[in-house]
Structures are given as C-alpha cells and as structure tokens.
Design a protein around this motif. Sequence first.
Motif, PDB file in Angstrom:
ATOM      1  N   LYS A   1       0.732  -0.993   0.061  1.00  0.00           N
ATOM      2  CA  LYS A   1      -0.119  -0.193  -0.070  1.00  0.00           C
ATOM      3  C   LYS A   1       0.880   1.165   0.026  1.00  0.00           C
ATOM      4  O   LYS A   1       0.592   1.969  -0.901  1.00  0.00           O
ATOM      5  N   VAL A   2       1.873   1.195   1.017  1.00  0.00           N
ATOM      6  CA  VAL A   2       2.638   2.342   1.110  1.00  0.00           C
ATOM      7  C   VAL A   2       3.861   1.928   1.472  1.00  0.00           C
ATOM      8  O   VAL A   2       4.250   1.000   2.386  1.00  0.00           O
ATOM      9  N   LEU A   3       5.149   2.154   0.864  1.00  0.00           N
ATOM     10  CA  LEU A   3       6.465   1.780   0.761  1.00  0.00           C
ATOM     11  C   LEU A   3       6.996   2.502   2.119  1.00  0.00           C
ATOM     12  O   LEU A   3       6.785   3.861   2.262  1.00  0.00           O
TER      13      LEU A   3
ATOM     14  N   LYS B   1      15.271   6.295  -4.386  1.00  0.00           N
ATOM     15  CA  LYS B   1      15.436   5.766  -5.755  1.00  0.00           C
ATOM     16  C   LYS B   1      15.508   4.206  -6.023  1.00  0.00           C
ATOM     17  O   LYS B   1      14.587   3.633  -6.636  1.00  0.00           O
ATOM     18  N   ASN B   2      16.380   3.555  -5.021  1.00  0.00           N
ATOM     19  CA  ASN B   2      16.670   2.288  -5.164  1.00  0.00           C
ATOM     20  C   ASN B   2      15.350   1.352  -4.166  1.00  0.00           C
ATOM     21  O   ASN B   2      15.552   0.179  -4.110  1.00  0.00           O
ATOM     22  N   ARG B   3      14.501   2.144  -3.691  1.00  0.00           N
ATOM     23  CA  ARG B   3      13.341   1.530  -2.905  1.00  0.00           C
ATOM     24  C   ARG B   3      14.070   0.606  -1.687  1.00  0.00           C
ATOM     25  O   ARG B   3      13.477  -0.488  -1.674  1.00  0.00           O
ATOM     26  N   GLU B   4      15.003   1.189  -1.056  1.00  0.00           N
ATOM     27  CA  GLU B   4      15.611   0.339  -0.127  1.00  0.00           C
ATOM     28  C   GLU B   4      14.895   0.581   0.860  1.00  0.00           C
ATOM     29  O   GLU B   4      14.449   1.406   1.532  1.00  0.00           O
ATOM     30  N   ARG B   5      14.841  -0.629   1.736  1.00  0.00           N
ATOM     31  CA  ARG B   5      13.912  -0.942   2.949  1.00  0.00           C
ATOM     32  C   ARG B   5      14.597  -0.215   4.359  1.00  0.00           C
ATOM     33  O   ARG B   5      13.996   0.527   5.064  1.00  0.00           O
ATOM     34  N   LYS B   6      15.779  -0.175   4.198  1.00  0.00           N
ATOM     35  CA  LYS B   6      16.753   0.091   5.303  1.00  0.00           C
ATOM     36  C   LYS B   6      18.348   0.479   4.907  1.00  0.00           C
ATOM     37  O   LYS B   6      18.789  -0.254   3.982  1.00  0.00           O
ATOM     38  N   ARG B   7      18.741   1.622   5.310  1.00  0.00           N
ATOM     39  CA  ARG B   7      20.258   2.038   4.930  1.00  0.00           C
ATOM     40  C   ARG B   7      20.957   2.434   6.259  1.00  0.00           C
ATOM     41  O   ARG B   7      20.304   3.484   6.895  1.00  0.00           O
TER      42      ARG B   7
END
Length: 259
Positions: free
Chosen positions: A188-190, A233-239
């Motif tokens: 639903k929402v990233l 941009k890379n739609r990373e979950r965590k960095r």
Amino acid sequence: MLHSTFFGPTPLLIMPTLNKEAKTVLITGASDGIGLELARLYARVGHTVIATGRKVDVDEKALFGDLPVVYIRADQAEPNRAAKAVRRALETLSLAGPHLCILNAGTGWTGDFWDEPADMIDAQITINLTAPMAIVHALADLLKAADGHVVFVGSTAIKGAPGFATYAATKAALDGFARSLWAEWRGKVLVSIVHPGPTRTAMHAKAGLRLGVVRWFFMSPKRAAKAVARSVKNRERKRLLSRSYGWGALFFRPKESHL
C-alpha cells in the motif's frame, strides 16, 4: 518560488501557480542541514516540495531561491498541531500526495544521562518519535491514495551512543516503528528508514557538543541528502550511512546518480 505566511499557529498560504503534474514531496526539518539539502535537491528536478520547520521568520529566497518550494511552520514539539498544519497546507494548495514523505526533523542532547534535564528527555521523545508518527498517521489516507513512500531519517546512534542515551533510544524506537509499519503497509505504502552517521549539521552545537576540528571528519549534509535520495530511488527498506561513507568525500567525489 512558492510563499507561505503565518499568523500564529494557522498558516495562510499565498496561492501560487503549481505544476499539478509534478510529484509532491514533503520534507520535515527542512530549514537547515540534511532537510534543507533534500528540499533543494528534489525541487531542482521539478518536484513540488513542502518544506517544514519550527522557525517563524524564514528567508525563503535565501534558502530556496526560485525553486518550487513551499515553507510552512510545523513545530514538531507540538506533534498534532504540526500534523494538522501539514495536511492543511496540502489541501489548501490542492496538491496530490504526498508521493514522498521524508521525516527528517529531530533534536538531541549530549552528556551523562544522570545530568540530562527532564524537559530534554520529553522534547527528544516528542520531536524524534511522537511527531513523525503523528504526521504519518494524519497523512495515511493520502499516502495510500498516492501509492506513496514514507522515509524516516534515523541515526547510526541506534547501535548505542554514550552521551546520547535518550537520543539513541528515540532513534531505535523510530527504527522499530518503521519496521512494523513496513510490514503493515506492505503493498500500500512503501516504508523505509535511513540512518546517517555523524553529519555536519547544527544539531551537535544545539545539543551542547563542542567538536572542534573533529567536526570536519563528519559527512556533509549534502552528501547525506544524496545518500537518502539514492536510497529512495532504489526503494531500499533500510540503509545505514557509516562513518567511512562520510570520510569518502574527503578523498574522492564519486559520480553518483541519486534521483
């Protein structure tokens, strides 16, 4: 340039001509540091940016030039009022979204926990944790309708930071909230979180920390902002942005595509 004027807690927005096709990006804590660099970065590529901060008198021209940025006062020390101000601004300007919501505002205090004033403990919990939760809660339906992306800005202090006990605890709690929300809103929402390492912002001085020359070994706000944008941009979950990431700018300037 898009302008906003405030009388007390209620914003009166001077209606600008907006590109309704542009994506709407909300960035909190955008009057300095990482938030300011993010606001400039996204506005330069054509997005409409809603930039929030606690300051009343802001020289928008000096901060944003002629970029498509609306500054609104939303003091996260008052989470529910800040959340309502953000939603009201989006509705008044008839903007879709927000398509991207970067919750960056924060505060800190440094020293032995034994000496930490009780009001600073409360302030950090309110600004660093309660406020971003309140803003996301207030915008939940808009974010879902826009297939939006929520990005929390945490800190590598979640690993433990002597002298920053309360600050580290609030960022660790924010990390837990982001992980839970990622699971709840999946599809639903990233939902993402980025944890910058030590950064050359005004927060350390405000927290009472005198760094001297050590401060110049911290990453710049611009470098941190680019890393956040690249994570989006890379739609990373965590960095996590380590100290070595910050040091890299001292020795080379990599050509990087972040948007």
